[in-house]
Enzyme design. Structure first.
Site, PDB file in Angstrom:
ATOM      1  N   ARG A 102      23.633  72.151  10.099  1.00 25.65           N
ATOM      2  CA  ARG A 102      22.937  70.934  10.554  1.00 25.65           C
ATOM      3  C   ARG A 102      22.625  70.135   9.305  1.00 25.65           C
ATOM      4  O   ARG A 102      21.873  70.596   8.438  1.00 25.65           O
ATOM      5  CB  ARG A 102      21.663  71.300  11.319  1.00 25.65           C
ATOM      6  CG  ARG A 102      20.759  70.115  11.524  1.00 25.65           C
ATOM      7  CD  ARG A 102      19.662  70.360  12.523  1.00 25.65           C
ATOM      8  NE  ARG A 102      20.185  70.350  13.876  1.00 25.65           N
ATOM      9  CZ  ARG A 102      19.440  70.257  14.977  1.00 25.65           C
ATOM     10  NH1 ARG A 102      18.138  70.167  14.886  1.00 25.65           N
ATOM     11  NH2 ARG A 102      19.990  70.242  16.163  1.00 25.65           N
ATOM     12  N   HIS A 129      26.791  65.232  17.477  1.00 25.64           N
ATOM     13  CA  HIS A 129      26.118  66.463  17.922  1.00 25.64           C
ATOM     14  C   HIS A 129      27.024  67.113  18.975  1.00 25.64           C
ATOM     15  O   HIS A 129      26.697  67.142  20.168  1.00 25.64           O
ATOM     16  CB  HIS A 129      24.729  66.122  18.479  1.00 25.64           C
ATOM     17  CG  HIS A 129      23.796  67.294  18.544  1.00 25.64           C
ATOM     18  ND1 HIS A 129      24.162  68.578  18.174  1.00 25.64           N
ATOM     19  CD2 HIS A 129      22.486  67.388  18.953  1.00 25.64           C
ATOM     20  CE1 HIS A 129      23.129  69.394  18.338  1.00 25.64           C
ATOM     21  NE2 HIS A 129      22.104  68.700  18.807  1.00 25.64           N
ATOM     22  N   GLN A 132      25.808  69.785  21.498  1.00 26.83           N
ATOM     23  CA  GLN A 132      25.008  69.164  22.550  1.00 26.83           C
ATOM     24  C   GLN A 132      25.930  68.498  23.582  1.00 26.83           C
ATOM     25  O   GLN A 132      25.725  68.641  24.792  1.00 26.83           O
ATOM     26  CB  GLN A 132      24.075  68.115  21.916  1.00 26.83           C
ATOM     27  CG  GLN A 132      23.109  67.493  22.889  1.00 26.83           C
ATOM     28  CD  GLN A 132      22.043  68.477  23.354  1.00 26.83           C
ATOM     29  OE1 GLN A 132      21.348  69.073  22.551  1.00 26.83           O
ATOM     30  NE2 GLN A 132      21.918  68.661  24.657  1.00 26.83           N
ATOM     31  N   ASP A 224      17.546  59.654  24.626  1.00 23.86           N
ATOM     32  CA  ASP A 224      17.191  60.476  23.453  1.00 23.86           C
ATOM     33  C   ASP A 224      16.169  59.673  22.651  1.00 23.86           C
ATOM     34  O   ASP A 224      15.920  58.486  22.921  1.00 23.86           O
ATOM     35  CB  ASP A 224      18.467  60.777  22.628  1.00 23.86           C
ATOM     36  CG  ASP A 224      18.196  61.658  21.398  1.00 23.86           C
ATOM     37  OD1 ASP A 224      17.159  62.342  21.371  1.00 23.86           O
ATOM     38  OD2 ASP A 224      19.028  61.654  20.467  1.00 23.86           O
ATOM     39  N   CYS A 264      18.362  65.447  25.436  1.00 22.21           N
ATOM     40  CA  CYS A 264      18.741  66.613  24.621  1.00 22.21           C
ATOM     41  C   CYS A 264      17.539  67.381  24.106  1.00 22.21           C
ATOM     42  O   CYS A 264      17.665  68.548  23.747  1.00 22.21           O
ATOM     43  CB  CYS A 264      19.603  66.156  23.449  1.00 22.21           C
ATOM     44  SG  CYS A 264      18.727  65.021  22.360  1.00 22.21           S
ATOM     45  N   ARG A 292      22.954  75.017  26.136  1.00 27.62           N
ATOM     46  CA  ARG A 292      23.323  75.090  24.713  1.00 27.62           C
ATOM     47  C   ARG A 292      23.764  76.513  24.379  1.00 27.62           C
ATOM     48  O   ARG A 292      24.738  76.732  23.659  1.00 27.62           O
ATOM     49  CB  ARG A 292      22.130  74.697  23.823  1.00 27.62           C
ATOM     50  CG  ARG A 292      21.754  73.224  23.859  1.00 27.62           C
ATOM     51  CD  ARG A 292      22.794  72.352  23.191  1.00 27.62           C
ATOM     52  NE  ARG A 292      23.031  72.722  21.809  1.00 27.62           N
ATOM     53  CZ  ARG A 292      22.282  72.352  20.766  1.00 27.62           C
ATOM     54  NH1 ARG A 292      21.260  71.549  20.950  1.00 27.62           N
ATOM     55  NH2 ARG A 292      22.593  72.725  19.540  1.00 27.62           N
TER      56      ARG A 292
END
Ligand code: CP
Ligand code: NVA
Length: 305
Positions: A102, A129, A132, A224, A264, A292
């Protein structure tokens, strides 16, 4: 050897294959556990930014598959400061069977993959992402009976999450609409890619400013944060710019039907989404969070298995 960096590298068929595997692994887990398909394998988790879901789902996922994950926090390896990325990638590859990272700049995870001799998974970068996006496609499949021909509307900042969502669902034949205030939409290059994907898959891409117009007929309304990690200095200006883009009961009413609400997480309740909607009957946000785990187990089995 394959990496999982950007959904642009994964065809509709390859995404479908991952989703089929993810659903199988999910069903097996619910029936008592998955086979130890990654017995004895080690996955490094590199974090330049905080995380709840990504860290816990990768750690638990590896454990469920018979392997081990080890977390390396923001202050530990100093990507590009204490040590160069090529050196980190090559040294790390001598210990582990896969690397999840990340990062702030997307180019960091690309460079890691360039030098690593084991698969690299993007656990979120400034612009993507993909884990996701895959979990979101799985959630839409489960709650809407499929992804093809569904109207998926992203309201808010056309950010990393929006981009990976768009890539995943358009490749699966969805009609993807994105409503952002001026200056916060996708740039031309991203739009061209998504548009080309839509032409190939039979899906479509629509770009709007007006969120209430965008949500009309939506099967899914997704939002988001307005202030992603790394954008904290712009918080005040962004919160102002996104006025009118909150996913709330009035917006849901404009959609007609009963669209599923997705986020998310982490959510900034009272900003991009209200408590009423996040905790309401249409919300599937915790199913997304759960997926996830299953989606990433499928990625791990395909890349490390
Ligand atoms: N959605 C997501 O990636 O959550 P975390 O930042 O908590 O990992
Ligand atoms: N867009 C958010 C997603 C967090 C999971 C961020 O990058 O901070």
């Amino acid at each position: 050897m394959q990496h999982f960096i950007d959904l642009d590298d994964w065809s509709g068929d390859a995404i479908r294959d991952l989703l089929t595997l993810a659903s199988r692994l999910k069903a097996e887990q619910k029936q008592g556990g998955t086979a130890p398909l990654l017995q004895g394998k080690h996955l490094a988790l590199i974090f330049e930014k905080p995380s709840l879901r990504t860290r816990v789902s990768f750690e638990v996922g590896m454990s469920q598959l018979g392997g081990t994950a080890l977390r390396i926090g923001p202050d530990e390896i100093g990507m590009g400061t204490r040590e160069s990325i090529p050196d980190i990638a090559r040294a790390m590859s001598r210990y582990v069977d896969g690397i999840m990272a990340r990062v702030f700049g997307h180019e960091k995870v690309v460079e890691l993959a360039r030098w690593a001799t084991v698969p690299v998974i993007n656990g979120l970068s400034a612009t993507h992402h993909p884990c996701q996006g895959l979990a979101d496609a799985m959630t839409i499949m489960e709650h809407c009976g499929g992804v093809q021909d569904r109207r998926v509307v992203f309201v808010g900042d056309a950010n990393n999450v929006a981009r990976s969502l768009g890539q995943a669902v358009i490749r699966l034949g969805a009609h993807f609409a994105v409503a952002s205030p001026p200056g916060y939409g996708f740039d031309e290059e991203v739009l061209t890619c998504l548009d080309n994907d839509a032409k190939a898959s039979g899906g479509s891409l629509e770009v709007l400013y007006d969120p209430l117009e965008a949500v009309r007929g939506a099967d899914v309304i997704y939002t988001d944060t307005w202030v992603s990690m790394g954008q904290e200095a712009e918080a005040a200006q962004r919160i102002k710019a996104f006025d009118g883009y909150q996913v709330n009961a009035e917006m849901l009413a404009k959609a007609g039907g009963a669209p599923k609400v997705m986020h998310c997480l982490p959510a900034h309740r009272g900003q991009e989404i209200t408590d009423e909607v996040a905790d309401g009957a249409n919300s599937v946000i915790f199913d997304q969070a759960e997926n996830r785990l299953h989606a990433q187990k499928a990625i791990l089995v395909r890349l490390l298995g």
